[in-house]
Write an enzyme that holds these catalytic residues in place. Structure first.
Site, PDB file in Angstrom:
ATOM      1  N   ASN A  17       5.977  44.383 123.425  1.00 53.21           N
ATOM      2  CA  ASN A  17       5.833  43.294 122.469  1.00 53.21           C
ATOM      3  C   ASN A  17       7.202  42.995 121.868  1.00 53.21           C
ATOM      4  O   ASN A  17       8.196  43.609 122.246  1.00 53.21           O
ATOM      5  CB  ASN A  17       4.813  43.664 121.385  1.00 53.21           C
ATOM      6  N   ALA A  70       5.323  51.107 113.671  1.00 51.75           N
ATOM      7  CA  ALA A  70       5.517  50.757 115.081  1.00 51.75           C
ATOM      8  C   ALA A  70       4.399  49.849 115.597  1.00 51.75           C
ATOM      9  O   ALA A  70       3.227  50.015 115.240  1.00 51.75           O
ATOM     10  CB  ALA A  70       5.594  52.021 115.931  1.00 51.75           C
ATOM     11  N   LYS A  89       8.707  49.025 143.090  1.00 58.51           N
ATOM     12  CA  LYS A  89       8.539  47.700 142.508  1.00 58.51           C
ATOM     13  C   LYS A  89       7.432  46.945 143.239  1.00 58.51           C
ATOM     14  O   LYS A  89       7.423  46.866 144.472  1.00 58.51           O
ATOM     15  CB  LYS A  89       9.846  46.914 142.585  1.00 58.51           C
ATOM     16  N   ASP A  97      -4.864  55.746 119.956  1.00 58.45           N
ATOM     17  CA  ASP A  97      -4.790  55.118 118.631  1.00 58.45           C
ATOM     18  C   ASP A  97      -4.160  56.124 117.668  1.00 58.45           C
ATOM     19  O   ASP A  97      -4.836  57.021 117.143  1.00 58.45           O
ATOM     20  CB  ASP A  97      -6.188  54.711 118.157  1.00 58.45           C
ATOM     21  N   ILE A  98      -2.854  55.999 117.474  1.00 58.71           N
ATOM     22  CA  ILE A  98      -2.118  57.017 116.712  1.00 58.71           C
ATOM     23  C   ILE A  98      -2.574  57.063 115.268  1.00 58.71           C
ATOM     24  O   ILE A  98      -2.770  58.144 114.689  1.00 58.71           O
ATOM     25  CB  ILE A  98      -0.602  56.769 116.809  1.00 58.71           C
TER      26      ILE A  98
END
Length: 392
Positions: free
Chosen positions: A207, A271, A285, A303-304
């Site tokens: 992101n 984060a 690749k 899911d921290i």
């Protein structure tokens, strides 16, 4: 009374240093001045001495002063050092750690809080080199104000004007009021930046998180005496002063680093962790070929925030971040309840926010919502650090 050491840089705005001295004296502060060689082209030592009622220091090579280690004494005796105006050149030399005159030498030799009020041409302020230098200073714990917008002596218009004296005075008062040991003895975990989830050796899922907000929060917490463990995704940012940094790449790497860093008094999960990762990472690749793209099987990442919330070593204060593009408060309130966080800091990223230097955030707690509209990320960090200190 605060003992302020005022460094006058070499820019046309140097004349406003005289007005600042008057305001500081009227507020009851003691002022000593260091006049740089460039600053002396705009104001005189005689003027500064008359206004401050103190000797003005101009050179590193004063035989009497330096026999007494004058630059060390000046840096140690002040409660606050103010650089006004902070020119592009002076900011660059500060960021590089140059010590080739009295001003830069005492700045390098001090552990006193430093405030910079910048003033320069709009293009100089917006130049990537200046922005890098400002970011470096801020990460080192120097408080660099944002300049004012407006017309300049050169005839151009935009950000770069010296902040008005009342604004500088207000910032000085705010810094004087800050408790720089309010988090002493506390251990705080901060996560920052994106995660990169590999698809093949070339591509990854990620992101646009820059890490700037998380790094600013880590710096603000450290400046209040906290022991900060900064767990950073792949970002190109300097490590804040007095912060221990751990670099990670994937969400799983970050989760493990957080687990190792526990226990902690607080955790600030800034984060922007990728929600998904490739179920199988291709060893070579992936070629696009002439047909349809190869299928990409995704699976959910750890899911921290929720994991920490249910850990036996759960921090006393657990803070999550929510980057939203619509229904910001509704999503943040739901996330706080669902994940088990104490606070959620929600920011609207529908505009050009990720990667920028400003933020609009809403601090969502069980007691309600506190909104901070379009503030520099460094100021968001300062406010959040103050709230954390109050809560702990």
């Amino acid at each position: 009374m605060t003992r302020i050491l005022l460094i006058v840089g070499g820019g046309i705005a140097a004349y406003k240093a005289c007005e600042l001295i008057r305001a500081l004296r009227a507020a009851g502060h003691e002022v000593r001045c260091v006049l740089t060689e460039g600053g002396a082209h705009f104001v005189t030592a005689m003027t500064l001495a008359a206004l401050s009622e103190n000797k003005v220091h101009t050179t590193l090579w004063d035989l009497k002063d330096e026999a007494e280690m004058g630059h060390i004494r000046l840096s140690r005796e002040a409660d606050l050092i103010v650089v006004c105006p902070g020119t592009a050149d002076l900011i660059a030399r500060m960021a590089a750690g140059v010590a080739d005159d009295l001003a830069t030498t005492l700045l390098l030799a001090t552990d006193t809080p430093v405030l910079v009020a910048p003033a320069m041409n709009v293009r100089m302020w917006l130049h990537p080199a200046t922005q890098r230098n400002v970011a470096r200073l801020r990460s080192d714990g120097v408080r660099v104000m944002d300049p004012d917008d407006g017309a300049m002596a050169c005839g151009e218009f935009g950000p770069g004007r010296l902040p008005e004296v009342p604004r500088i005075l207000a910032e000085i008062n705010r810094l004087n009021a800050a408790d720089h040991s309010s988090l002493s003895g506390r251990h705080i975990i901060v996560t920052a930046g994106p995660t990169h989830e590999p698809i093949d050796p070339v591509r990854y899922i990620a992101n646009r998180s820059s890490g700037k907000q998380g790094f600013a929060i880590a710096a603000a917490l450290a400046s209040r005496g906290a022991r900060v463990s900064l767990i950073a995704g792949p970002v190109d940012l300097p490590t804040p002063a007095r912060v221990t940094r751990y670099d990670v790449v994937t969400a799983q790497d970050m989760a493990l680093a957080v687990e190792v860093a526990l226990p902690a008094d607080a955790a600030v999960m800034v984060a922007a962790v990728a929600d998904w990762r490739a179920a199988d990472v291709a060893p070579q690749k992936l070629k696009k070929g002439d047909g349809a793209p190869p299928p990409l099987q995704l699976e959910r990442n750890v899911d921290i925030l929720a994991t920490i919330a249910h850990d036996a070593r759960r921090p006393r204060l657990l803070i999550g971040f929510a980057a939203e593009t619509e229904q910001v408060l509704e999503h943040a309130q739901a996330k706080r309840r669902r994940k088990g966080a104490d606070w959620i800091v929600a920011n609207d990223v529908s505009g050009d926010v990720m990667g920028g230097d400003a933020n609009t955030v809403h601090l969502v707690t069980a007691a309600g919502v506190e909104s901070w509209e379009h503030l520099p990320k460094t100021l968001v960090a300062e406010r959040l650090a103050d709230r954390i200190a109050d809560a702990l």
